[in-house]
Structure formats: C-alpha cells, structure tokens
Design an enzyme around this catalytic site. Structure first.
Site, PDB file in Angstrom:
ATOM      1  N   CYS A 141      93.521 -50.464  11.712  1.00 49.51           N
ATOM      2  CA  CYS A 141      93.057 -51.820  11.412  1.00 49.51           C
ATOM      3  C   CYS A 141      94.124 -52.888  11.714  1.00 49.51           C
ATOM      4  O   CYS A 141      94.380 -53.159  12.869  1.00 49.51           O
ATOM      5  CB  CYS A 141      92.558 -51.885   9.970  1.00 49.51           C
ATOM      6  SG  CYS A 141      91.419 -53.281   9.694  1.00 49.51           S
ATOM      7  N   LYS A 180      99.499 -46.263   8.158  1.00 51.02           N
ATOM      8  CA  LYS A 180      99.365 -47.657   8.597  1.00 51.02           C
ATOM      9  C   LYS A 180     100.662 -48.433   8.385  1.00 51.02           C
ATOM     10  O   LYS A 180     101.174 -48.517   7.261  1.00 51.02           O
ATOM     11  CB  LYS A 180      98.226 -48.297   7.798  1.00 51.02           C
ATOM     12  CG  LYS A 180      97.836 -49.697   8.196  1.00 51.02           C
ATOM     13  CD  LYS A 180      96.550 -50.068   7.426  1.00 51.02           C
ATOM     14  CE  LYS A 180      96.009 -51.428   7.789  1.00 51.02           C
ATOM     15  NZ  LYS A 180      94.677 -51.656   7.147  1.00 51.02           N
ATOM     16  N   GLU A 237      87.754 -46.929   9.507  1.00 50.91           N
ATOM     17  CA  GLU A 237      88.760 -46.865   8.441  1.00 50.91           C
ATOM     18  C   GLU A 237      88.095 -46.681   7.068  1.00 50.91           C
ATOM     19  O   GLU A 237      87.114 -47.345   6.758  1.00 50.91           O
ATOM     20  CB  GLU A 237      89.556 -48.178   8.468  1.00 50.91           C
ATOM     21  CG  GLU A 237      90.730 -48.249   7.492  1.00 50.91           C
ATOM     22  CD  GLU A 237      91.336 -49.654   7.458  1.00 50.91           C
ATOM     23  OE1 GLU A 237      90.644 -50.618   7.823  1.00 50.91           O
ATOM     24  OE2 GLU A 237      92.517 -49.783   7.062  1.00 50.91           O
TER      25      GLU A 237
END
Lengths: 296, 296
Positions: free
Chosen positions: B153, B116, B43
């Site tokens: 993540c 995300k 990331e």
C-alpha cells in the site's frame, strides 16, 4: 497565492546557428507576450543534434560559459522581457566538455550552471563521446517566480533526479530535451507513438510521485547525418503536467509551438503537505539506491 | 521465452473473517483456472480495514506468522493450484505489530516475510497507531515463475521502493493495497476520480522508470466506523501495467473482479537492457536521497 506561468517551446534546428537563435528568441517573445514567467527552450537548440555521430570537429561547437555570446544575448532578453530562462548550451571548461544549462533570472542575472549528470550512449545518441558526466550535482534555483530544478534530457529517465530536486526544494521541474527515433536508413523511421509515450510516462510519474508540475521541451524535425547514413526524427510532444501526473498541455509531434500553463505554487505546496509522503520517507532503508547493481 | 501470467483480485471485506477468506480463495481459484501463475490479493483482506479508527481491541486481530492458520491454509492452496501467493496479514512479533506479506511459492513453501516500510497516518488511515515501521528492508523473491518484489500500500507512493526492488532483481512489482476516500459524515463521500488517478499515475511511473510491470490489488466497498461516524469508500481500480507505464488491465471501482495479464520475462529483460538507463545511474550523486529534508 503565488501564481506562476510557465511555457515550453519546441522547434527544429538547422546548421545555421543564428537562425536557431532567432527562432528560439521569437518563441521566447511569443511565450512572454502570452504571460510566461519562465520559458523553457529545448536542449542544445543552437545547433543540430550533433551527437548523432562521433565527429571530432563538433568539439569546436563548445564555448566556455564566461563570455559566451549566446548566454549574454539571453541575459539581455530575460531582463527585457522579465522572464526566467534556463539556457541549454555546449560548455567547454578546462580540458573537458559538458552538456549544460545556465539559469538566467528575470533580471538578467546568472544564477548558475547545472551540468547534465546522466550521459546516454545509444546508436545516434553518442553523448558519452562528447560530454563528461556532470559534476555540479542536482541544483535548485530560487528565481524571481519560484524555486525551479532542471534536469537535462537523459536525466529525465532517472527518478533519483526528480526526487533529489524536490527534496532540495524545487517547486517545478524543467527538462530541456532532444529525443526521437534514430534509424538506418531513414526510410525505416516509423511513427510508433509507443516510444514517446514511455518517455512521457516516466516524467509524468516523477510529477505524480513528487507532487510537482513537470515541463518538458523537446525538438522537432528530422536531422540527417550523411556521413553515417542515419537520421533522427525528433518526437516533439513537449508537455506540461500537473502535480498528479496528468498532462495539462501537450504539443504535437512536428509543429513549432509554445505551450503555456499557470500554477499556484502555494496550492501546490499545500498539496504536497496533505499527501504526507515526504513525512514518511525512510532514508535508512534506501542504501540500495547508492549501488549500481543492487548489492548494498 | 519465460512466460508468466499474473492476476490481481479485488473484493469487499466484512467483519466475518471466514467469509473474507472464502471469498479470497474463490477469487484465487478463479484466477488459477484462468491460467495465473501469481495471484495478488489485496492488503489485509481477512478483516475490514481496521485502521479506520484507533481502537486497542484491534491489536487482538494480529497473529504471529509461525502457526498462522490463514497462512497455513494459503500454503495448501498455493500447492494445490501451483500458484505463487503473496499473502497480506496483520503480524504480531515479539512486543510489536507489523503490516506484513508472506510470500508463498507455487509448491507451498514460505519464501519469507516483507514488512511494510512506509506507514501512513491520515484521517481514517491510522496505521502508525498499529504498525511499527517494517524492519525487513525491501525484498525480492525468486519464485517458481520469476523474481518478484512486493510493496505494501503506502509503499507504492515512494519511488525509492520500486527502484530498490528492481535494482535487487525484481522482474515484476506487486502492491496489495487498501485505499479509498474517507469522509465524515459518509454523505460527503464524493466520486472524484482525481484521487485514484493520482494513485495509479505514481505506480505507472514506477513501471515506466524501472521498466517492469506493476500489479496493484485494491479493496472495494464502503466500510463504516460507527464509533467515529466515518466511512471509507475504497477505490477498487486494481490494475496491471506494462513496463512503459501503460495500463493493460484495470478493474472498475466497485465490482468483485479478477484481472489477468501475461508477460514474457525474457522480453522484459531485453527491454531493460536496451533502455540502457540502469547502466547510466550515478549513485555517487544520490546522497540527497538518504536525507529527509534535502540537506545532505
């Protein structure tokens, strides 16, 4: 600090129901003597794992919860020992049959029934023949020692169950189970641990993702079905995990055992808060979960 | 047999973006030389992990996807090497900012963007300051080598993400990540492996419950924020699991590395069918999942 001590038992089962009940009681007494507040006995401990074959006569093994002699017996035992007992039983209700658990509180009162939501059907595990899919939804019980959720065997493979239980407040998840390797003929049974490692990993993942301990109680022994020429060797491997997905206690694959672990439920609550995951869930993005084939 | 080879890289990042890009490219080339069809880079590899502090100037690091020079560069690299590249970048779109991944196919075409969904906010991880919660939903891309899903993540902690991706057809789940231990002062950083074991266990659980391999690429190194007096030591520990929740490959905690693993996607598909879990899901019982507090 709210301390709780939980035990899981594992044992073999014969066709003699009284023997099975005596064996379960002996293990529950041993767990209680060791300090357990909650004792988990395996799925359908009263009988052999009858879904190994589709046999109409096995429906005769079911009883209504009301007036069930084994549940009455377990209520007395729970009260005498001061322990919470989630009791697996083959339930008859109306025209249908469920794979159920009655949760009995430490004073012997019945808190309610959970009926297995997910019903398997594999060679040697013909549960769809016997059990209607449970209609209770996922339930959490506020017992004398903490809030517990129960999933039954196949339920343990579904992340939806553990997540739902913890969203509803479960501080501990319990899975009574009957799982092993089925083979025709019996001689082909092997001892590849890969299967039960996968089975454990799924539940350890539920523990880690939901930050609660998970307790699984499985049966042991080899059960034969002469009519079908099949046999199931049950894996045992009952275990208790922490809330990060690590096994803290684990039984072996073949021995009658009691495993026991204590937790501080306040510490576990704080850990869940500090992880911050529940804060950041985004239910408006989860519509796919309510589909079977992913086409929301 | 549909064979696929996937690599995860891990590396440290400096303030020199060109150095970071060069380092990433070197690792991608090494992975491709080793046979990788898909290479996952961590990331936000282009910069230090800037959310360690809330600093308005860091918004200047974002770029629109359209005309993004690094994405253009990566398209050329993907085409040259014939590899699929999910590329993490800090995206500016309209008035807002996202933590995004562009998935580039092996011929250099852009398959699309995932933004995300779950945004963390912990001391040293002030992502809610920078990133709007993603609005793309969970996406699966049909690449030249197989169908892949990407979570970014914090998404990796949510069983809802992995489940949604596999329901939508993902054969492999990839998580670019930047996670470690944050401390004030830096001297208090310890090396307790408990944290990254929990982090791994959650994703291994997703692999086991959804019966797909999981690939995680994390950064390494210690990054300091002088203004705040803080430091983060990133865990590394990038890994590739099988579809039963076992780690097959794992990087260490501090070394620049490429890990690589091959899978047979047909075999994995058959395994999912034989497990029979997807058949038995009961979405009509999952209404609690669409709530934040469990009150359906």
């Amino acid at each position: 600090m709210r301390s709780i001590t939980v035990s899981a038992t594992q044992m073999g089962c014969s066709v003699a129901q009284e023997d099975n009940l005596e064996r379960a009681e002996r293990l529950i007494r041993r767990a209680a003597a060791g300090g357990a507040n909650i004792v988990l006995v395996q799925e359908l401990f009263l009988t052999p794992y009858f879904p190994q074959t589709e046999d109409y006569s096995h429906f005769g093994l079911a009883r209504p919860a009301e007036g069930h002699p084994v549940l009455s017996h377990m209520r007395g035992l729970a009260k005498e020992l001061g322990v919470v007992l989630p009791v697996s039983f083959f339930e008859k209700s109306g025209q249908v049959y469920f794979n159920s658990v009655m949760v009995i509180d430490a004073d012997g009162t019945q808190l309610g029934i959970y009926r297995k939501t997910h019903i398997p059907d594999d060679p040697g595990y013909y549960e769809k023949f016997y059990f209607s899919p449970g209609d209770t939804g996922f339930r959490v019980w506020d017992t004398a020692f903490g809030k517990i959720g129960v999933g039954i065997c196949w339920d343990q493979w579904f992340p939806e169950v553990a997540r739902s239980l913890v969203l509803k407040g479960a501080e501990l998840i319990l899975y009574p189970t009957a799982i092993g390797t089925c083979a025709v003929p019996e001689a082909e049974l092997d001892d590849d641990p890969a299967d039960y490692v996968h089975w454990q990993n799924v539940m350890l993942g539920h523990a880690a993702a939901n930050m609660v301990p998970v307790v699984a109680s499985n049966r042991i022994g080899t059960e034969r079905c002469d009519a079908a020429g099949t046999a199931i060797r049950f894996w045992g491997a009952s275990f208790i995990s922490d809330s990060t997905g690590r096994k803290l206690k684990e039984a072996d694959n073949s021995t009658e055992q009691v495993i026991t672990q204590s937790f501080d439920l306040d510490e576990l609550r704080d850990f869940r808060v500090e992880c911050c995951c529940f804060r950041d869930r985004r239910p408006e993005r989860y519509e796919t979960l309510l589909t079977l084939d992913g086409n929301a």
